[in-house]
Scaffold this motif. Structure first.
Motif, PDB file in Angstrom:
ATOM      1  N   ASN A 185      11.105  -3.989   6.912  1.00  0.00           N
ATOM      2  CA  ASN A 185      12.739  -4.121   7.389  1.00  0.00           C
ATOM      3  C   ASN A 185      13.289  -2.965   8.150  1.00  0.00           C
ATOM      4  N   ASP A 186      12.696  -1.944   7.554  1.00  0.00           N
ATOM      5  CA  ASP A 186      13.352  -0.642   8.201  1.00  0.00           C
ATOM      6  C   ASP A 186      12.651   0.706   7.915  1.00  0.00           C
ATOM      7  N   PRO A 187      11.398   0.561   8.362  1.00  0.00           N
ATOM      8  CA  PRO A 187      10.366   1.417   8.134  1.00  0.00           C
ATOM      9  C   PRO A 187      10.449   3.014   8.710  1.00  0.00           C
ATOM     10  N   VAL A 188      10.453   4.008   8.054  1.00  0.00           N
ATOM     11  CA  VAL A 188      10.682   5.559   8.534  1.00  0.00           C
ATOM     12  C   VAL A 188       9.531   6.340   8.307  1.00  0.00           C
ATOM     13  N   GLY A 189       9.536   7.527   9.250  1.00  0.00           N
ATOM     14  CA  GLY A 189       8.605   8.502   8.941  1.00  0.00           C
ATOM     15  C   GLY A 189       9.392   9.530   8.136  1.00  0.00           C
ATOM     16  N   PHE A 190       8.795  10.939   7.852  1.00  0.00           N
ATOM     17  CA  PHE A 190       9.342  11.773   7.061  1.00  0.00           C
ATOM     18  C   PHE A 190       9.154  13.041   7.640  1.00  0.00           C
ATOM     19  N   LYS A 191      10.198  13.918   7.940  1.00  0.00           N
ATOM     20  CA  LYS A 191      10.006  15.424   8.077  1.00  0.00           C
ATOM     21  C   LYS A 191      10.433  16.251   6.982  1.00  0.00           C
ATOM     22  N   ILE A 192       9.717  16.866   6.490  1.00  0.00           N
ATOM     23  CA  ILE A 192      10.205  17.757   5.467  1.00  0.00           C
ATOM     24  C   ILE A 192      10.086  19.328   5.592  1.00  0.00           C
ATOM     25  N   ASP A 216       0.762  -1.299  -0.020  1.00  0.00           N
ATOM     26  CA  ASP A 216      -0.130  -0.157   0.022  1.00  0.00           C
ATOM     27  C   ASP A 216       0.994   1.275  -0.043  1.00  0.00           C
ATOM     28  N   HIS A 217       2.077   1.035  -0.004  1.00  0.00           N
ATOM     29  CA  HIS A 217       2.936   2.162   0.029  1.00  0.00           C
ATOM     30  C   HIS A 217       3.898   2.180  -1.421  1.00  0.00           C
ATOM     31  N   ILE A 218       4.032   1.235  -2.144  1.00  0.00           N
ATOM     32  CA  ILE A 218       4.836   0.940  -3.309  1.00  0.00           C
ATOM     33  C   ILE A 218       4.235   0.631  -4.759  1.00  0.00           C
ATOM     34  N   ARG A 219       2.846   0.391  -4.614  1.00  0.00           N
ATOM     35  CA  ARG A 219       2.225  -0.071  -5.798  1.00  0.00           C
ATOM     36  C   ARG A 219       2.749   0.484  -6.959  1.00  0.00           C
ATOM     37  N   GLY A 220       2.784   1.742  -7.088  1.00  0.00           N
ATOM     38  CA  GLY A 220       2.958   2.476  -8.460  1.00  0.00           C
ATOM     39  C   GLY A 220       4.641   2.715  -8.724  1.00  0.00           C
ATOM     40  N   ILE A 221       5.434   2.382  -7.827  1.00  0.00           N
ATOM     41  CA  ILE A 221       6.679   2.970  -8.171  1.00  0.00           C
ATOM     42  C   ILE A 221       7.214   2.207  -9.535  1.00  0.00           C
ATOM     43  N   LYS A 222       7.428   1.096  -9.739  1.00  0.00           N
ATOM     44  CA  LYS A 222       7.986   0.441 -10.801  1.00  0.00           C
ATOM     45  C   LYS A 222       7.441   1.185 -12.173  1.00  0.00           C
ATOM     46  N   ARG A 223       6.372   1.292 -12.261  1.00  0.00           N
ATOM     47  CA  ARG A 223       5.831   2.091 -13.565  1.00  0.00           C
ATOM     48  C   ARG A 223       6.236   3.379 -13.567  1.00  0.00           C
ATOM     49  N   LEU A 224       5.799   4.184 -12.421  1.00  0.00           N
ATOM     50  CA  LEU A 224       6.508   5.819 -12.339  1.00  0.00           C
ATOM     51  C   LEU A 224       7.688   5.848 -12.702  1.00  0.00           C
ATOM     52  N   SER A 225       8.659   4.925 -12.229  1.00  0.00           N
ATOM     53  CA  SER A 225      10.178   5.239 -12.547  1.00  0.00           C
ATOM     54  C   SER A 225      10.525   4.693 -13.809  1.00  0.00           C
ATOM     55  N   GLU A 226      10.001   3.563 -14.265  1.00  0.00           N
ATOM     56  CA  GLU A 226      10.393   3.204 -15.789  1.00  0.00           C
ATOM     57  C   GLU A 226       9.663   4.310 -16.711  1.00  0.00           C
ATOM     58  N   ARG A 227       8.386   4.571 -16.549  1.00  0.00           N
ATOM     59  CA  ARG A 227       7.749   5.392 -17.682  1.00  0.00           C
ATOM     60  C   ARG A 227       8.046   6.631 -17.634  1.00  0.00           C
ATOM     61  N   TYR A 228       8.219   7.191 -16.423  1.00  0.00           N
ATOM     62  CA  TYR A 228       8.517   8.899 -16.473  1.00  0.00           C
ATOM     63  C   TYR A 228       9.797   9.130 -15.825  1.00  0.00           C
ATOM     64  N   GLY A 229      10.602   8.188 -15.605  1.00  0.00           N
ATOM     65  CA  GLY A 229      11.889   8.279 -15.188  1.00  0.00           C
ATOM     66  C   GLY A 229      12.137   8.986 -13.958  1.00  0.00           C
ATOM     67  N   ILE A 230      11.031   8.883 -12.772  1.00  0.00           N
ATOM     68  CA  ILE A 230      11.205   9.417 -11.625  1.00  0.00           C
ATOM     69  C   ILE A 230      12.067   8.507 -10.436  1.00  0.00           C
ATOM     70  N   LYS A 231      12.867   8.886  -9.940  1.00  0.00           N
ATOM     71  CA  LYS A 231      13.824   8.255  -9.133  1.00  0.00           C
ATOM     72  C   LYS A 231      13.273   7.927  -7.735  1.00  0.00           C
ATOM     73  N   VAL A 232      13.352   6.522  -7.420  1.00  0.00           N
ATOM     74  CA  VAL A 232      12.641   6.109  -6.108  1.00  0.00           C
ATOM     75  C   VAL A 232      13.822   6.054  -5.124  1.00  0.00           C
ATOM     76  N   TYR A 233      13.618   6.684  -3.769  1.00  0.00           N
ATOM     77  CA  TYR A 233      14.577   6.395  -2.822  1.00  0.00           C
ATOM     78  C   TYR A 233      13.827   5.776  -1.658  1.00  0.00           C
ATOM     79  N   ALA A 234      14.583   4.739  -1.188  1.00  0.00           N
ATOM     80  CA  ALA A 234      14.328   4.163   0.011  1.00  0.00           C
ATOM     81  C   ALA A 234      15.406   3.547   0.698  1.00  0.00           C
ATOM     82  N   ASN A 235      15.727   3.247   1.965  1.00  0.00           N
ATOM     83  CA  ASN A 235      16.863   2.832   2.606  1.00  0.00           C
ATOM     84  C   ASN A 235      17.071   1.346   2.271  1.00  0.00           C
ATOM     85  N   GLU A 236      18.164   0.869   2.790  1.00  0.00           N
ATOM     86  CA  GLU A 236      18.724  -0.386   2.358  1.00  0.00           C
ATOM     87  C   GLU A 236      17.841  -1.756   2.458  1.00  0.00           C
TER      88      GLU A 236
END
Ligand SMILES: [Zn+2]
Ligand SMILES: [Zn+2]
Length: 248
Positions: free
Chosen positions: A118-125, A61-81
């Motif tokens: 594995n190593d879940p995080v929250g984000f402060k922006i 429920d947090h990553i469903r779209g990433i493969k296509r979004l990065s392949e199709r539109y070249g968006i870089k995906v960041y995640a920890n190890e």
């Protein structure tokens, strides 16, 4: 100005758009790529304007779209190890999420969250001294969480379930135990308690997120959190549909 818009929230998909005049990032992309693109366009951006997708953890429920979004539109995906280890799909356009990062004029910090990944995080922006926090899938409150929330003007935080509804609800025993456990999800009550400790006069909005469809209702979540923080004028709800944009 920092603009924050939740595009979707809940077990069917999570994603939040944060943008300034210069930069735009997505926190999680848990809807299909098509849905994400539509919702980004509805908010007045092109999908190609997204500079990066930052992933909180590897649950679908947090990553469903990433493969296509990065392949199709070249968006870089960041995640920890740890999160990359948990993502089975091969994502070519990948980056390593570090604790502190910069995307144009957006500064991003991640902090650890207790959850069964594995190593879940929250984000402060942060942008020009204004801070927002996006944090869901929280097993239990921690000092990291409270520290991150203390000077947040806009907070998107999990308010997953009502304890009584969950206990008496339809979920099988093992699933109830998982949700209630220290690496599961945050109840309305715990969400209210956390917010009561950190809310102050500068707080602009708290958005309740990742509500369970079976074990919660928006009204109940709001009412419970209100009981802890005193008033509901700054409480907002998120759900399957995109919410309003907040500017700070
Ligand atoms: Zn999760
Ligand atoms: Zn989740």
């Amino acid at each position: 100005m920092l603009r924050i818009k939740n595009l979707a929230s809940g077990s069917s998909g999570n994603s939040t758009l944060l943008r300034t005049e210069e930069s735009a990032v997505l926190i999680d992309a848990g809807l299909s790529a098509l849905q994400i693109r539509r919702r980004v366009e509805d908010s007045g951006l092109e999908i190609e304007d997204i500079d990066a997708i930052l992933i909180s953890h590897e649950h679908i429920d947090h990553i469903r779209g990433i493969k296509r979004l990065s392949e199709r539109y070249g968006i870089k995906v960041y995640a920890n190890e740890g999160t990359w280890r948990g993502i089975k799909e091969n994502i070519e356009n990948r980056g390593l999420l570090e604790y502190k990062m910069k995307f144009g004029d957006l500064r991003v910090e991640s902090f650890p969250v207790p959850h069964d990944a594995n190593d879940p995080v929250g984000f402060k922006i942060a942008h020009e001294g204004n801070k927002a926090v996006i944090v869901t899938d929280i097993g239990h409150p921690t000092s990291y969480l409270l520290d991150a929330l203390r000077d947040s003007l806009v907070t998107i935080i999990e308010s997953n379930h009502d304890m009584e509804m969950l206990k008496n609800g339809p979920y099988p025993y093992y699933l109830k135990q998982r949700i209630l456990g220290p690496e599961g999800h945050l109840s309305n009550d715990d969400c209210g308690k956390v917010l009561a400790e950190v809310i102050n006069e500068d707080t602009v909005a708290v958005m309740l997120a990742h509500l369970s469809e079976k074990n919660n209702t928006p009204e109940l979540a709001k009412r419970t959190v209100k009981r802890h923080i005193g008033d509901d004028s700054r409480i907002m709800l998120t759900g399957r549909e995109a919410g309003p944009e907040i500017r700070i």
